[in-house]
Design a protein around this motif. Sequence first.
Motif, PDB file in Angstrom:
ATOM      1  N   SER A   1       0.830  -1.206   0.000  1.00 43.42           N
ATOM      2  CA  SER A   1       0.000   0.000   0.000  1.00 43.42           C
ATOM      3  C   SER A   1       0.861   1.251   0.000  1.00 43.42           C
ATOM      4  CB  SER A   1      -0.923   0.024   1.219  1.00 43.42           C
ATOM      5  OG  SER A   1      -1.793  -1.063   1.211  1.00 43.42           O
ATOM      6  N   ILE A   2       1.909   1.256   0.789  1.00 45.60           N
ATOM      7  CA  ILE A   2       2.824   2.398   0.831  1.00 45.60           C
ATOM      8  C   ILE A   2       3.509   2.588  -0.517  1.00 45.60           C
ATOM      9  CG2 ILE A   2       4.956   3.278   1.902  1.00 45.60           C
ATOM     10  CD1 ILE A   2       2.528   3.540   3.687  1.00 45.60           C
ATOM     11  N   VAL A   3       3.945   1.500  -1.141  1.00 44.88           N
ATOM     12  CA  VAL A   3       4.604   1.582  -2.448  1.00 44.88           C
ATOM     13  C   VAL A   3       3.624   2.113  -3.496  1.00 44.88           C
ATOM     14  CG1 VAL A   3       5.613   0.209  -4.306  1.00 44.88           C
ATOM     15  CG2 VAL A   3       6.341  -0.155  -1.948  1.00 44.88           C
ATOM     16  N   ALA A   4       2.377   1.641  -3.464  1.00 45.59           N
ATOM     17  CA  ALA A   4       1.376   2.108  -4.424  1.00 45.59           C
ATOM     18  C   ALA A   4       1.093   3.592  -4.246  1.00 45.59           C
ATOM     19  CB  ALA A   4       0.089   1.304  -4.271  1.00 45.59           C
ATOM     20  N   ILE A   5       0.998   4.053  -3.027  1.00 43.53           N
ATOM     21  CA  ILE A   5       0.754   5.475  -2.763  1.00 43.53           C
ATOM     22  C   ILE A   5       1.942   6.314  -3.205  1.00 43.53           C
ATOM     23  CG2 ILE A   5       0.481   7.162  -0.901  1.00 43.53           C
ATOM     24  CD1 ILE A   5      -1.291   5.110   0.525  1.00 43.53           C
ATOM     25  N   LEU A   6       3.152   5.846  -2.940  1.00 45.78           N
ATOM     26  CA  LEU A   6       4.343   6.589  -3.344  1.00 45.78           C
ATOM     27  C   LEU A   6       4.484   6.662  -4.864  1.00 45.78           C
ATOM     28  CD1 LEU A   6       7.031   5.456  -0.755  1.00 45.78           C
ATOM     29  CD2 LEU A   6       5.955   7.691  -0.953  1.00 45.78           C
ATOM     30  N   VAL A   7       4.239   5.551  -5.552  1.00 45.25           N
ATOM     31  CA  VAL A   7       4.363   5.533  -7.013  1.00 45.25           C
ATOM     32  C   VAL A   7       3.309   6.438  -7.647  1.00 45.25           C
ATOM     33  CG1 VAL A   7       4.091   4.070  -9.060  1.00 45.25           C
ATOM     34  CG2 VAL A   7       5.497   3.295  -7.150  1.00 45.25           C
ATOM     35  N   SER A   8       2.068   6.357  -7.182  1.00 46.07           N
ATOM     36  CA  SER A   8       1.022   7.209  -7.760  1.00 46.07           C
ATOM     37  C   SER A   8       1.268   8.677  -7.445  1.00 46.07           C
ATOM     38  CB  SER A   8      -0.351   6.769  -7.270  1.00 46.07           C
ATOM     39  OG  SER A   8      -0.441   6.876  -5.867  1.00 46.07           O
ATOM     40  N   SER A   9       1.764   8.996  -6.256  1.00 41.18           N
ATOM     41  CA  SER A   9       2.099  10.381  -5.917  1.00 41.18           C
ATOM     42  C   SER A   9       3.243  10.892  -6.783  1.00 41.18           C
ATOM     43  CB  SER A   9       2.478  10.497  -4.448  1.00 41.18           C
ATOM     44  OG  SER A   9       1.411  10.123  -3.633  1.00 41.18           O
ATOM     45  N   LEU A  10       4.232  10.046  -7.009  1.00 42.01           N
ATOM     46  CA  LEU A  10       5.345  10.433  -7.855  1.00 42.01           C
ATOM     47  C   LEU A  10       4.891  10.687  -9.293  1.00 42.01           C
ATOM     48  CD1 LEU A  10       8.463  10.784  -8.028  1.00 42.01           C
ATOM     49  CD2 LEU A  10       8.537   8.385  -8.726  1.00 42.01           C
ATOM     50  N   LEU A  11       4.021   9.836  -9.824  1.00 36.91           N
ATOM     51  CA  LEU A  11       3.507  10.019 -11.179  1.00 36.91           C
ATOM     52  C   LEU A  11       2.680  11.295 -11.289  1.00 36.91           C
ATOM     53  CD1 LEU A  11       2.578   6.398 -12.232  1.00 36.91           C
ATOM     54  CD2 LEU A  11       4.423   7.821 -13.103  1.00 36.91           C
ATOM     55  N   MET A  12       1.859  11.591 -10.258  1.00 37.63           N
ATOM     56  CA  MET A  12       1.080  12.829 -10.283  1.00 37.63           C
ATOM     57  C   MET A  12       1.988  14.045 -10.230  1.00 37.63           C
ATOM     58  SD  MET A  12      -2.440  12.189  -8.167  1.00 37.63           S
ATOM     59  CE  MET A  12      -1.668  11.836  -6.612  1.00 37.63           C
ATOM     60  N   LEU A  13       3.051  13.993  -9.448  1.00 42.62           N
ATOM     61  CA  LEU A  13       4.002  15.107  -9.350  1.00 42.62           C
ATOM     62  C   LEU A  13       4.730  15.320 -10.674  1.00 42.62           C
ATOM     63  CD1 LEU A  13       5.308  17.185  -7.429  1.00 42.62           C
ATOM     64  CD2 LEU A  13       7.070  15.468  -6.996  1.00 42.62           C
ATOM     65  N   ILE A  14       5.132  14.244 -11.318  1.00 42.70           N
ATOM     66  CA  ILE A  14       5.825  14.355 -12.608  1.00 42.70           C
ATOM     67  C   ILE A  14       4.893  14.920 -13.673  1.00 42.70           C
ATOM     68  CG2 ILE A  14       6.833  13.004 -14.486  1.00 42.70           C
ATOM     69  CD1 ILE A  14       8.072  11.197 -12.359  1.00 42.70           C
ATOM     70  N   SER A  15       3.650  14.438 -13.731  1.00 45.86           N
ATOM     71  CA  SER A  15       2.711  14.949 -14.735  1.00 45.86           C
ATOM     72  C   SER A  15       2.370  16.411 -14.482  1.00 45.86           C
ATOM     73  CB  SER A  15       1.440  14.104 -14.762  1.00 45.86           C
ATOM     74  OG  SER A  15       0.723  14.260 -13.566  1.00 45.86           O
TER      75      SER A  15
END
Length: 117
Positions: A8-22
């Motif tokens: 769950s932590i990895v999924a939240i971090l990856v999605s947050s990172l993708l939103m920040l990059i976009s």
Amino acid sequence: MSALFLSSIVAILVSSLLMLISWALSKRSSQDRQKASPFECGFDPMSSARLPFSLRFFLLAVIFLIFDVEIVLLFPAVSLITTSLNLHLLIGLLLFLLILMTGLLHEWREGSLDWMA
């Protein structure tokens, strides 16, 4: 339980990172506004949308769409003729082409195909 928490932590971090990059990549300056605006058939998108529309352009576009769809309808008949020559298929295809050519001749004589007239 720890594997579920870790995933769950990895999924939240990856999605947050993708939103920040976009979000960072989508930053545009105000100078790119004209360049990024849609081009709609010669109309200026930054001007008023209440300008009169060319009826000749609309009729020509509709004629193009009609003939485009009719050409798509001819492809299965052509493939059937190459495999088996059926009299009913041939008569139907010739009738379809006769109607198509009659419509084209009518539009030509009416002047709908003359863009610069």
